[in-house]
Design a protein around this motif. Structure first.
Motif, short mmCIF file in Angstrom:
data_model
loop_
_atom_site.label_atom_id
_atom_site.label_comp_id
_atom_site.label_asym_id
_atom_site.label_seq_id
_atom_site.Cartn_x
_atom_site.Cartn_y
_atom_site.Cartn_z
N LEU A 100 5.01 -6.69 1.12
CA LEU A 100 4.05 -6.95 2.18
C LEU A 100 3.16 -8.12 1.79
N ALA A 101 2.68 -8.84 2.79
CA ALA A 101 1.75 -9.93 2.54
C ALA A 101 0.45 -9.35 2.00
N PRO A 102 -0.29 -10.10 1.16
CA PRO A 102 -1.52 -9.57 0.54
C PRO A 102 -2.50 -9.01 1.56
N ARG A 103 -2.65 -9.67 2.70
CA ARG A 103 -3.54 -9.17 3.75
C ARG A 103 -2.71 -8.85 4.99
N SER A 104 -1.67 -8.06 4.75
CA SER A 104 -0.72 -7.78 5.83
C SER A 104 -1.38 -6.93 6.91
N GLY A 105 -0.88 -7.12 8.09
CA GLY A 105 -1.35 -6.35 9.24
C GLY A 105 -0.34 -6.48 10.34
N PHE A 106 -0.84 -6.72 11.55
CA PHE A 106 0.05 -6.83 12.69
C PHE A 106 1.06 -7.96 12.53
N SER A 107 0.67 -9.03 11.82
CA SER A 107 1.56 -10.20 11.67
C SER A 107 2.84 -9.86 10.92
N ASP A 108 2.78 -8.86 10.03
CA ASP A 108 3.98 -8.52 9.26
C ASP A 108 5.05 -7.86 10.11
N LEU A 109 4.71 -7.42 11.32
CA LEU A 109 5.75 -6.92 12.21
C LEU A 109 6.74 -8.05 12.55
N TYR A 110 6.25 -9.29 12.48
CA TYR A 110 7.12 -10.44 12.72
C TYR A 110 7.59 -11.08 11.42
N PHE A 111 6.66 -11.32 10.49
CA PHE A 111 7.00 -12.11 9.31
C PHE A 111 7.70 -11.31 8.21
#
Length: 628
Positions: free
Chosen positions: A382-393
């Motif tokens: 997961l990205a360090p400050r993952s959130g809604f954006s990780d649903l795509y990235f």
């Protein structure tokens, strides 16, 4: 001409500089190995060993070496003794140095760099076994001012410092700890590499730093060289014959016209180097490098040497960031930049093969590191400050890892060195990601297509057919759910958010310009399902993709595959018109494949691997030649 100056200072006239017991013997051991025994092939008549000299004696010897009796092409400077940082500058202490007047009685590294610049030494190695010797890096700004980049010798420097700028350099058994590790590498007691006849200081420094990095001192290594690979010494572990230092190194140094061209691009090169602290950007790298390589199109040796120099310089810089996949991308981009120059067996081919091996090794290290991280923390992807954006990235990130694994497996096999990549670590990593991140193996963007193509082709080499089947199943299922709607490559964060909103609502009308029309991921999935012997699964679901446009692009020649815009043929199809079932696309594919096989560029292993790597660096194109 190759010259070594080895300085060891045990005796000091003024306190608080204490007497040492191993500095002179360290310098003597280095001199004996590299000069007396011939392992460095340095000029025996002009190389010098100084024992506890005064500042004037060091200065006079440096002056005689650099400015008398002809130009020095390669210069190695070794110092063991006291040293220290004062006012941001680093000083080497001679026998008569006085710490109360350090700037006047000690050898300033700033001054040494200025002399090297003035003497136009083509390649310099600096080794310092002294306390706080990592502080020498503070002084490189003298040499690396953008105004002097491109001058002969100004960007061919390698440094190994025994300790950080706030650390002491220890001694053991009557010698410096760092020098002892260095000699172990030079003598072959510690293996650095076995593939080249020479050792360069940066690769040796990396091994020395890793060997001693768990103690109280951490050696610092650094290098920047735009003119090829430096040669510190012969490699005692060279596996392909007798180690030697080739006479032809000078021919790889740019001529004055080439040097002027590098100088004209100095700011871009330096800016690219500085930007590496934020990670590797393939687009920016190509933007700087492609015009330079095009300029040297008729001077293959110079272009190859220049690209190799960038790899040697930028690699350690990227490694400091800790992302080994980024380092692999750097070496891959260097291979890509040479593709137009490669002919079987020429220097561009040789340099590219070495860079490919480095790419595979980095992917292997990255696989092992990520596998270890995921075993300790399953959220490590997961990205360090993952959130809604990780649903795509996150789905892009997962397929990127898979793609680099597949590409590395194919690259190692094509070079005839399949053991370069640990199949066990690669297979274990894929299996663990599929177990922990199955919900993120989702078809969201056509940018995933080249990584998918590389992965499923690499699974043949890795014996990971089940992993390829699972990955294909997850992607195909989610693509069915979205009725074939995929984002285009390289969306911004705002565009990705808009795409996710549309995907949730099922209404894509407002984001038509960000959709992949046509798509290359769908034909890749269909063809692989055929290969797996499951065309019926696709045929039962193909109505879901009614009216979806598909595309398979092939260049006129894969030599130009790295160009920003590639000339070639788009084979475009539409489900429900020209394509009704799997067999229809397979029939078209057989004709396409026969034309791909006619490209002579793909007969050269390094060029074939280069094209594969390009597809991952510029994920708006696919290496379709991977599909059998």
């Amino acid at each position: 001409m190759r010259i070594l100056l080895a300085v060891g200072c045990d005796q000091y006239d003024y306190k608080p500089l204490s007497q040492l017991h191993g500095a002179e013997s360290d310098a003597a051991a280095i001199f004996d190995h590299l000069v007396t025994k011939g392992w460095g092939e340095y000029d025996k008549a002009r190389s010098r060993l100084l024992r506890s000299p005064s500042l004037a004696e060091i200065q006079n010897e440096v002056s005689a070496i650099l400015f008398n009796d002809g130009r020095v092409v390669e210069f190695t400077f070794f110092f063991a003794g006291h040293g220290g940082v004062k006012d941001g500058a680093y000083f080497l202490c001679a026998k008569d140095s006085d710490v109360s007047k350090l700037s006047m009685t000690s050898l300033s590294m700033t001054q040494l760099f200025a002399w090297l610049n003035e003497a136009k030494v083509a390649q310099t190695n600096i080794i310092i076994d002294a306390c706080q010797s990592g502080g020498v890096v503070h002084d490189i700004s003298t040499l690396l001012n953008p105004n002097v980049i491109g001058k002969v010798g100004s960007l061919a420097l390698s440094i190994l410092a025994a300790s950080g700028s706030d650390e002491y350099a220890g001694e053991i058994d009557g010698g410096g700890i760092c020098t002892s590790a260095l000699l172990s590498c030079l003598r072959g007691d510690i293996i650095v590499q076995t593939t080249r006849p020479t050792l360069d200081l940066v690769e040796v420094g990396k091994v020395v730093s890793e060997t001693l990095g768990h103690g109280n001192q951490t050696p610092v290594y650094w290098g920047i060289n735009l003119y090829g690979r430096a040669r510190l010494a012969k490699n005692p572990k060279f596996a392909q014959g007798a180690p030697h230092i080739a006479e032809a190194w000078a021919s790889f140094t740019p001529n004055e016209a080439a040097n002027d061209h590098i100088r004209a691009n100095a700011d871009k090169i330096w800016g690219l180097y500085i930007s590496l602290a934020r990670g590797f950007d393939a687009d920016r790298f190509f933007e700087v490098l492609e015009p330079l390589c095009d300029h040297f199109a008729n001077e293959i040796a110079i272009a190859s040497s220049f690209v190799e120099g960038l790899a040697n310089t930028f690699g350690p810089r990227i490694r400091q960031n800790g992302d080994l996949y980024d380092e692999a991308q750097l070496y891959a981009a260097c291979v890509a930049s040479l593709m137009k120059l490669i002919e079987s067996g020429n220097v561009a081919d040789q340099v590219s093969q070495d860079l490919i091996r480095r790419t595979v090794r980095c992917v292997n290290e990255a696989n092992e590191a990520l596998l270890s991280q995921l075993r300790q923390d399953k959220y490590a992807l997961l990205a360090p400050r993952s959130g809604f954006s990780d649903l795509y990235f996150l789905p892009l990130r997962v397929l990127s890892v898979f793609g680099w694994i597949g590409a590395a497996a194919q690259a190692a096999t094509l070079l005839g060195q399949p053991t370069l990549l640990s199949r066990t670590a690669a297979a274990d990593l894929v299996e663990l990601i599929l177990a922990e991140y199955s919900q993120s193996v989702v078809a969201v963007s056509d940018e995933q297509a080249p990584f998918y193509v590389a992965f499923v082709a690499g699974c043949d080499t890795l014996d990971c057919a089940e992993a390829a089947e699972l990955t294909s199943g997850y992607l195909f299922s989610t693509l069915c759910d979205s009725r074939g709607q995929l984002a285009a490559s390289r969306l911004t964060g705002d565009q990705a958010l808009a795409f996710l909103d549309a995907k949730i609502s099922g209404n894509y009308a407002d984001i038509d310009d960000t959709l992949a029309r046509p798509t290359s991921l769908l034909p890749a999935l269909i063809l692989h399902y055929h290969k797996m012997g499951m065309p019926d699964l696709v045929d039962r679901a193909i109505r879901t993709f009614d009216h979806v446009h598909m595309n398979i692009f092939t260049p006129f020649t894969y030599r130009s595959f790295c160009d920003p815009v590639v000339d070639g043929i788009n084979y475009s199809y539409q489900v429900g018109h020209s394509i009704w079932r799997t067999a229809d696309l397979v029939g078209e594919w057989r004709n396409i494949r026969s034309k791909i096989d006619d490209d002579p560029a793909l007969k050269i292993a390094s060029l074939r691997v280069g094209a594969l790597l390009v597809s991952l660096l510029r994920p708006d194109r696919e290496a379709w030649f991977n599909f059998n």
